[in-house]
Motif scaffolding. Structure first.
Motif, PDB file in Angstrom:
ATOM      1  N   ALA A  23      61.153  13.653  50.653  1.00  0.00           N
ATOM      2  CA  ALA A  23      60.573  12.491  51.338  1.00  0.00           C
ATOM      3  C   ALA A  23      61.380  12.061  52.562  1.00  0.00           C
ATOM      4  O   ALA A  23      60.846  11.491  53.512  1.00  0.00           O
ATOM      5  N   GLU A  27      60.357  10.315  56.258  1.00  0.00           N
ATOM      6  CA  GLU A  27      60.689   8.886  56.427  1.00  0.00           C
ATOM      7  C   GLU A  27      60.627   8.466  57.900  1.00  0.00           C
ATOM      8  O   GLU A  27      60.024   7.447  58.230  1.00  0.00           O
ATOM      9  N   PHE A  34      60.819   7.660  47.939  1.00  0.00           N
ATOM     10  CA  PHE A  34      60.601   7.225  46.553  1.00  0.00           C
ATOM     11  C   PHE A  34      61.781   6.409  46.033  1.00  0.00           C
ATOM     12  O   PHE A  34      61.610   5.474  45.258  1.00  0.00           O
ATOM     13  N   ARG A  35      63.001   6.824  46.453  1.00  0.00           N
ATOM     14  CA  ARG A  35      64.217   6.186  45.915  1.00  0.00           C
ATOM     15  C   ARG A  35      65.030   5.624  47.060  1.00  0.00           C
ATOM     16  O   ARG A  35      64.723   5.846  48.212  1.00  0.00           O
ATOM     17  N   TRP A  41      59.367   3.718  44.098  1.00  0.00           N
ATOM     18  CA  TRP A  41      59.589   3.403  42.668  1.00  0.00           C
ATOM     19  C   TRP A  41      60.225   2.028  42.477  1.00  0.00           C
ATOM     20  O   TRP A  41      60.523   1.643  41.338  1.00  0.00           O
ATOM     21  N   HIS A 132      54.527  20.153  45.060  1.00  0.00           N
ATOM     22  CA  HIS A 132      53.923  19.050  44.299  1.00  0.00           C
ATOM     23  C   HIS A 132      52.490  18.790  44.725  1.00  0.00           C
ATOM     24  O   HIS A 132      51.934  17.731  44.418  1.00  0.00           O
ATOM     25  N   SER A 205      66.161  15.171  50.581  1.00  0.00           N
ATOM     26  CA  SER A 205      65.792  15.037  49.174  1.00  0.00           C
ATOM     27  C   SER A 205      66.984  14.531  48.370  1.00  0.00           C
ATOM     28  O   SER A 205      68.118  14.929  48.589  1.00  0.00           O
ATOM     29  N   SER A 206      66.691  13.652  47.388  1.00  0.00           N
ATOM     30  CA  SER A 206      67.752  13.155  46.493  1.00  0.00           C
ATOM     31  C   SER A 206      68.105  14.220  45.455  1.00  0.00           C
ATOM     32  O   SER A 206      69.069  14.080  44.715  1.00  0.00           O
ATOM     33  N   VAL A 209      64.670  15.563  40.985  1.00  0.00           N
ATOM     34  CA  VAL A 209      63.473  15.919  40.211  1.00  0.00           C
ATOM     35  C   VAL A 209      63.423  17.428  39.980  1.00  0.00           C
ATOM     36  O   VAL A 209      63.498  18.202  40.927  1.00  0.00           O
ATOM     37  N   ASN A 230      71.170  15.080  54.290  1.00  0.00           N
ATOM     38  CA  ASN A 230      70.664  13.934  53.524  1.00  0.00           C
ATOM     39  C   ASN A 230      71.568  12.726  53.772  1.00  0.00           C
ATOM     40  O   ASN A 230      72.797  12.858  53.766  1.00  0.00           O
ATOM     41  N   GLU A 232      72.151  10.223  51.851  1.00  0.00           N
ATOM     42  CA  GLU A 232      72.937   9.816  50.671  1.00  0.00           C
ATOM     43  C   GLU A 232      73.426  11.057  49.914  1.00  0.00           C
ATOM     44  O   GLU A 232      72.888  12.150  50.097  1.00  0.00           O
ATOM     45  N   ASP A 247      70.788  11.575  60.250  1.00  0.00           N
ATOM     46  CA  ASP A 247      69.330  11.508  60.253  1.00  0.00           C
ATOM     47  C   ASP A 247      68.705  12.871  60.548  1.00  0.00           C
ATOM     48  O   ASP A 247      69.141  13.580  61.465  1.00  0.00           O
ATOM     49  N   VAL A 248      67.656  13.189  59.787  1.00  0.00           N
ATOM     50  CA  VAL A 248      67.009  14.504  59.969  1.00  0.00           C
ATOM     51  C   VAL A 248      66.518  14.711  61.406  1.00  0.00           C
ATOM     52  O   VAL A 248      66.531  15.829  61.929  1.00  0.00           O
TER      53      VAL A 248
HETATM   54  N1  APR Z   1      67.404  11.399  57.356  1.00  0.00           N
HETATM   55  C1  APR Z   1      68.073  12.023  56.336  1.00  0.00           C
HETATM   56  N2  APR Z   1      67.911  11.708  55.019  1.00  0.00           N
HETATM   57  C2  APR Z   1      67.045  10.696  54.740  1.00  0.00           C
HETATM   58  C3  APR Z   1      66.330  10.001  55.735  1.00  0.00           C
HETATM   59  C4  APR Z   1      66.538  10.397  57.095  1.00  0.00           C
HETATM   60  N3  APR Z   1      65.889   9.784  58.106  1.00  0.00           N
HETATM   61  N4  APR Z   1      65.573   9.033  55.131  1.00  0.00           N
HETATM   62  C5  APR Z   1      65.797   9.133  53.803  1.00  0.00           C
HETATM   63  N5  APR Z   1      66.683  10.129  53.567  1.00  0.00           N
HETATM   64  C6  APR Z   1      67.152  10.603  52.258  1.00  0.00           C
HETATM   65  C7  APR Z   1      67.530   9.502  51.283  1.00  0.00           C
HETATM   66  O1  APR Z   1      68.921   9.222  51.378  1.00  0.00           O
HETATM   67  C8  APR Z   1      67.151  10.101  49.926  1.00  0.00           C
HETATM   68  O2  APR Z   1      68.271  10.664  49.264  1.00  0.00           O
HETATM   69  O3  APR Z   1      66.048  11.261  51.673  1.00  0.00           O
HETATM   70  C9  APR Z   1      66.166  11.214  50.258  1.00  0.00           C
HETATM   71  C10 APR Z   1      64.769  10.968  49.682  1.00  0.00           C
HETATM   72  O4  APR Z   1      64.882  11.011  48.266  1.00  0.00           O
HETATM   73  P1  APR Z   1      63.635  10.588  47.360  1.00  0.00           P
HETATM   74  O5  APR Z   1      63.041   9.320  47.861  1.00  0.00           O
HETATM   75  O6  APR Z   1      64.095  10.675  45.930  1.00  0.00           O
HETATM   76  O7  APR Z   1      62.531  11.724  47.629  1.00  0.00           O
HETATM   77  P2  APR Z   1      62.455  13.201  47.018  1.00  0.00           P
HETATM   78  O8  APR Z   1      63.812  13.774  46.814  1.00  0.00           O
HETATM   79  O9  APR Z   1      61.524  13.949  47.884  1.00  0.00           O
HETATM   80  O10 APR Z   1      61.749  12.933  45.578  1.00  0.00           O
HETATM   81  C11 APR Z   1      61.401  14.078  44.835  1.00  0.00           C
HETATM   82  O11 APR Z   1      60.292  12.683  43.197  1.00  0.00           O
HETATM   83  O12 APR Z   1      58.927  10.885  42.734  1.00  0.00           O
HETATM   84  C12 APR Z   1      58.972  12.258  42.822  1.00  0.00           C
HETATM   85  O13 APR Z   1      57.158  13.686  43.272  1.00  0.00           O
HETATM   86  C13 APR Z   1      58.027  12.758  43.878  1.00  0.00           C
HETATM   87  O14 APR Z   1      58.299  14.634  45.384  1.00  0.00           O
HETATM   88  C14 APR Z   1      58.934  13.464  44.882  1.00  0.00           C
HETATM   89  C15 APR Z   1      60.145  13.804  44.048  1.00  0.00           C
END
Ligand code: APR
Length: 261
Positions: A23, A27, A34-35, A41, A132, A205-206, A209, A230, A232, A247-248
């Protein structure tokens, strides 16, 4: 040599480069993550969107799904510079596949927008695997027919819950729900790409999952250079060769420029 130069050198020398996204890559386009702060969530509970709930209580599921679709996909989202950098690397032959957890379809849109000035003869179509599924489509759970989601979500928003197919079956968003298996062929293909990769980039991605989150570890154990981009920390950081906490939309265009210089 700094981290991005190292990644770019490895990508230039690699046979197989695979990008894995979450995600965070969408963003900057305005799609909520999501987190983390203000995540999806925090507004909804994952339990509202399990496969079991969909089967047990399709009307209640669709009541909540209409709300989720409004929160997540209400805007007209465009691919951002990170999507476009990956798409350009794919067009120019540097990217074998994009494995995405995202269901927003933005990688496909970016590939279309950069696709027509293909500069590299040998560039095959970059595989985009939507692990997904895709929120822009729905599928009938009885006859299996897949249709464009917009008109069905409109019918649901207008009160048809659950929306039903001409055959009488119930429509389900064409995404993998919690408690639902990823299609076997998709996860097998993703795993073999991770194993084959010489460079594996986990982006936005965090990495919490499963089974998707195990792909970077699989790549690392198969000898790939693993880069994590990422904001975080993630549970996979210990398996990464390079970690970029920026940032991506800054990092991916920078990597692309270094690779293609
Ligand atoms: N640049 C870099 N990293 C970013 C940015 C950005 N601009 N914005 C957000 N992030 C990072 C956040 O720090 C976070 O760790 O992206 C990560 C997004 O993590 P999640 O919200 O958990 O999304 P994701 O990892 O895709 O979730 C996996 O969980 O709920 C399910 O099916 C859903 O596909 C999803 C899966």
């Amino acid at each position: 040599m700094d981290d991005l130069e190292r990644l770019a050198d490895d990508i230039r020398d690699a046979e197989t480069v695979v990008a894995f996204t979450g995600a965070g890559i969408s963003e900057p386009s305005g799609v909520p993550t999501f987190r983390g702060d203000d995540g999806v969530w925090d507004k909804f509970d994952e339990g509202q969107f399990t496969y079991g709930r969909f089967r047990r209580d399709p009307e209640g599921f669709w009541n909540d799904r209409v709300e989720l679709q409004r929160v997540m996909f209400d805007g007209e989202y465009e691919p951002n510079a990170a999507h476009e950098a990956l798409a350009a690397m794919g067009r120019d032959g540097y990217l074998e596949a994009i494995l995405t957890q995202n269901t927003d379809g933005l990688h496909g849109e970016a590939a279309e927008s950069v696709g027509d000035e293909s500069a590299a003869e040998e560039a095959d179509e970059t595989t985009i695997l939507e692990l997904h599924g895709n929120s822009q489509r729905v599928r009938c759970i009885d006859c299996g027919k897949r249709v464009d989601g917009d008109p069905i979500f409109e019918r649901a928003a207008d009160g048809e819950r659950p929306p039903t197919c001409d055959c009488g079956g119930v429509y389900k968003p064409d995404v993998v729900l919690f408690g639902e298996q990823l299609p076997g062929a998709v996860i097998q293909r993703a795993r073999s790409l991770a194993r084959e990769s010489d460079v594996f980039l986990a982006i936005g991605s965090s990495l919490v999952v499963e089974p998707a989150a195990s792909l970077p570890r699989l790549a690392a154990s198969s000898g790939a250079t693993v880069g994590i981009v990422n904001l975080e920390s993630t549970p996979v950081d210990g398996s990464a060769d390079v970690i970029v906490r920026e940032d991506v939309t800054d990092v991916l265009p920078a990597i692309r420029d270094l690779v293609e210089k």
